[in-house]
Design an enzyme around this catalytic site. Structure first.
Site, PDB file in Angstrom:
ATOM      1  N   ILE A  47      -3.514   2.894  -2.723  1.00 24.67           N
ATOM      2  CA  ILE A  47      -2.205   3.396  -2.340  1.00 24.67           C
ATOM      3  C   ILE A  47      -1.367   3.436  -3.612  1.00 24.67           C
ATOM      4  CG2 ILE A  47      -2.257   2.687   0.078  1.00 24.67           C
ATOM      5  CD1 ILE A  47      -0.711   0.225  -0.584  1.00 24.67           C
ATOM      6  N   ASP A  48      -0.380   4.311  -3.643  1.00 26.85           N
ATOM      7  CA  ASP A  48       0.397   4.524  -4.859  1.00 26.85           C
ATOM      8  C   ASP A  48       1.151   3.271  -5.280  1.00 26.85           C
ATOM      9  OD1 ASP A  48      -0.427   7.165  -4.814  1.00 26.85           O
ATOM     10  OD2 ASP A  48       1.363   7.863  -3.752  1.00 26.85           O
TER      11      ASP A  48
END
EC number: 5.4.99.-
Length: 308
Positions: free
Chosen positions: A141-142
């Site tokens: 995930i970012d």
């Protein structure tokens, strides 16, 4: 060519004719930079119809391209005593509630302070499938997205969870606050995503060259100038929810890349949280499902909207 285990092959279609070779290749894979591609071409790792050509070579319809990607540079990633919020852990799997601002794994120019550095300190073993800089990492995930992410402690667990991701059987639900009032209570965004040809730091909807991407969404709460939305990923492309919400005209609150209203909100980064993560345990087959509440900075945005 050697390194056959890293050999990639492509064909040039009509829409790609006339494009520079280095630009064409840099747009094919998320992890390929134009500088890296140019180095591979210079090192004779790229063939066009069996011939070595220069980076500025203009492609023709039907040409066959082969790329022998060099093996990754051997690196030693240090274990670091960084606090982690562990949601679940056993001998095979570990689930972390990642805080906003933490990078998942090391990358060139950023080899410390990541979730991998923290996991190496916390765990005796991590799966090796992801290589030296991504041990244990099955999905990402970012940096400025908060929430649930799973990692693995052995290769058998890694392959099991990777296959579940490939078969779209992993439950991944996000909550996000988007700008504006969504006109529909629920819907599906089916739009291919690829590297933005105008800015390689961004992704964009690209029907011709992009990879298949589907996001299902449902409105949770409306505030007029913003909407709280629940998104369910069917695929997992880079920046998928961020790109899809911008594509339908409702970029995510606080998104420094895809929104123009960043400074108007009390949040540092996009208001996007990986709220639900569900999968089958790789050893027992039992269904595991975890839920994480949105972080305080995202709650602050919701409180302000409810008070207006």
């Amino acid at each position: 060519m050697s390194d056959t285990e890293n050999l990639h092959a492509f064909h040039v279609d009509e829409s790609e004719a006339g494009e520079r070779l280095d630009k064409f290749l840099a747009n094919r894979e998320d992890d390929w930079s134009r500088m890296a591609v140019q180095a591979w071409i210079k090192d004779n790792r790229v063939l066009v119809d069996g011939q070595h050509v220069k980076s500025n070579y203009r492609l023709a319809v039907g040409e066959h391209i082969e790329v022998a990607v060099p093996p990754p540079e051997e690196l030693h990633i240090e274990a670091e005593a960084i606090p982690l919020e562990i949601v679940y852990e056993d001998d095979d799997v570990i689930v972390v509630n990642k805080e906003r601002g933490m990078v998942v794994h090391p990358a060139p120019g950023n080899y410390s302070g990541t979730m991998v550095n923290a996991l190496l300190y916390h765990c005796d073993d991590l799966s090796s499938v992801g290589g030296v800089i991504r041990p244990g990492i099955v999905h990402r995930i970012d940096k400025d997205t908060s929430g649930l992410i799973m990692a693995t402690k052995n290769d058998v667990a890694h392959w099991s969870l990777a296959e579940q991701l490939k078969e779209h059987t992993v439950e991944r639900v996000y909550e996000t606050l988007v700008i504006g009032n969504l006109p529909h209570d629920h819907g599906t965004i089916d739009a291919a995503i690829g590297r933005d040809p105008k800015n390689r730091q961004r992704m964009a909807v690209d029907p011709k060259k992009g990879k298949h991407a589907i996001t299902h969404f449902e409105v949770v709460e409306r505030f007029g100038k913003a909407t709280l939305v629940r998104c369910c990923l069917e695929t997992g492309r880079t920046h998928q929810i961020r790109v899809h919400m911008k594509y339908i005209g409702h970029p995510i609150v606080g998104d420094p890349v895809y929104s123009t209203q960043v400074k108007k909100w009390p949040i540092n980064g996009q208001a996007l949280h990986a709220k639900v993560l569900g999968f089958l345990h790789p050893r027992t087959g039992d269904k595991l499902r975890f839920v994480s509440e949105v972080p305080e900075d995202m709650k602050a945005c919701l409180v302000r909207l409810r008070q207006q």
